[in-house]
Write a protein that holds these residues in place. Structure first.
Motif: not given
Length: 451
Positions: A280-287, A343-347, A353-354
């Motif tokens: 939610r907070d780091g990647l911005g996805y909804s709940s 690889a996640l932080p630069v994807a 990302t998923v």
């Protein structure tokens, strides 16, 4: 492969186990799968209710991380201590006591209290749950010979996944509709119900007191197989000297399994406590999307655990050594998981990302099953509980460190702290995977122990 890399072939005519014993084996396995489901429902509760608990009790991220880590304060110590007891006291009764304590420890928190009650509840719950996984594996695998242990061992690990998959929607609904304390009360009640079922149906199997080369003993009755009727203590080859635990713990296999499983448990601790907040907070996805991704992660983990069990069992039945069937299969999965984390932080955002999230958090779980079956293969029958318990004690320190460290990173760097946490996790997975593929060789080390 050299000759030493090929495991002894499975005997053409292994002793047949009565059908009644086979049925009992799967009943016990099913009960212990549910046991692990409850175990991880308890663990996942704080992560699912993180925002509600923090708001209700007025906690910072660091304070909440500390409360989460409090669960593991006595977790490792009790895991080692009860592992040693499991070589002397019937695991049936140890498992029953654990389940009862789970419920007792959560009752005060369900009624009320603040941060102090939360921490005290989690400390006692952690002490009671610390030995759960190794003792559950020891009990389950005592019903099966070595080349048939992969599926039941994987099912116990699958209980972890099912616990979260089943608990997540149910507990989330309870939290939303009736508050987070109602969810605590619910898991406490389920623990009581399980304990009542375990008393008549639980027990140890015919391989509890025999090595893999010996014929199976009689399945346990109310007094248990290989137990002294008066004391309940296991009588394992009284004329034979006991092998020191330090010899088992010094083997390359035990060390490699423990390092590999440590990295897996770090991922589990991250996922249980901080992954919902990271999404939610780091990647911005909804709940809603975060919940769907969590279900995908745990679902993939369960599929991989069962797939690994099928592949490993197939390899072992064809005479391929555990070095390859267990060490390399588990190690490669850890390495792929580690690369996905890094690889996640630069994807780029989106499908990539998923996929990386699923790889990072969904592939490492199979190592839990591999670790248990490998130690059962390595250790003598009367030292399995201690060998598993010591491994679990070391491994679960990851649960003590990870939540607090990640909470501190989030307080210091905000949402960017999650990226540092993911990089640390990736590095640990690479170390764990390398240790698994280079050190695990139970065939060799079991021979060395027998000399």
């Amino acid at each position: 492969m050299t000759d030493t890399d090929v495991a002894p072939t499975v005997p053409a005519g292994p002793p047949r186990v009565p059908s009644r014993t086979r049925r009992r084996a799967w009943i016990v396995t099913a009960l212990l799968v549910v046991f692990m489901m409850i175990n991880f429902a308890d663990k996942s509760l704080l992560g699912l209710a993180a925002e509600e608990i923090r708001q209700d009790l007025g906690l910072s991220a660091s304070a909440f991380g500390l409360a989460s880590s409090a669960f593991f304060l006595l977790f490792s110590i009790s895991g080692a201590a009860v592992g040693l007891l499991a070589d002397r006291i019937r695991p049936k009764w140890l498992l029953l006591i654990m389940a009862v304590l789970w419920s007792v420890s959560q009752a005060p928190l369900a009624i009320g209290g603040g941060l102090a009650v939360l921490i005290a509840s989690r400390v006692l719950l952690g002490a009671a749950e610390g030995p759960a996984y190794p003792v559950a594996q020891q009990t389950t695998l005592s019903w099966f010979p070595n080349h048939r242990r992969n599926l039941p061992g994987a099912l116990i690990v699958l209980g972890v996944t099912l616990g979260v998959l089943v608990a997540a929607p149910v507990l989330t609904w309870l939290i939303d509709q009736h508050g987070w304390r109602s969810a605590v009360a619910a898991v406490a009640l389920v623990g009581v119900v399980w304990a009542l079922l375990w008393i008549p149906f639980g027990g140890e199997g015919p391989y509890a007191t025999t090595s893999d080369s010996d014929p199976p003993a009689e399945a346990s009755s109310d007094d248990g197989p290989g137990t002294d009727k008066g004391t309940g203590a296991v009588t394992l080859g009284q004329a034979q000297p006991k092998m020191p635990y330090r010899r088992i713990l010094a083997t390359r296999t035990w060390i490699g399994v423990t390092i590999g499983y440590f990295s897996t448990y770090w991922v589990i601790a991250f996922a249980l406590v901080w992954l919902p907040s990271y999404l939610r907070d780091g990647l911005g996805y909804s709940s809603a999307v975060s919940t769907q991704l969590l279900m995908l992660f745990w679902g993939l983990s369960g599929i991989l655990v069962l797939g690994q069990a099928g592949l490993t069992g197939w390899m072992l039945r064809r005479g391929i050594a555990s070095r390859w069937a267990r060490g390399w299969v588990g190690g490669v999965l850890l390495l792929v998981s580690g690369v996905s984390c890094l690889a996640l932080p630069v994807a780029p955002a989106g499908a990539v990302t998923v996929v990386l999230l699923l790889g990072a958090f969904g592939l490492a779980g199979a190592m839990g099953s591999i670790a248990a079956t490998t130690i059962m293969e390595l250790a003598p029958a009367d030292r399995r509980g201690g060998a598993l318990g010591f491994m679990n004690a070391v491994v679960t320190t990851a649960g003590l460190i990870a939540p607090t460290l990640i909470g501190s990173l989030v307080d210091t760097h905000g949402a960017g702290g999650y990226q540092y946490a993911v990089l640390i996790t990736g590095a640990l997975l690479l170390v764990g995977g390398t240790a698994a593929v280079t050190l695990i060789n139970p065939d060799r080390d079991a021979r060395l122990l027998s000399v």
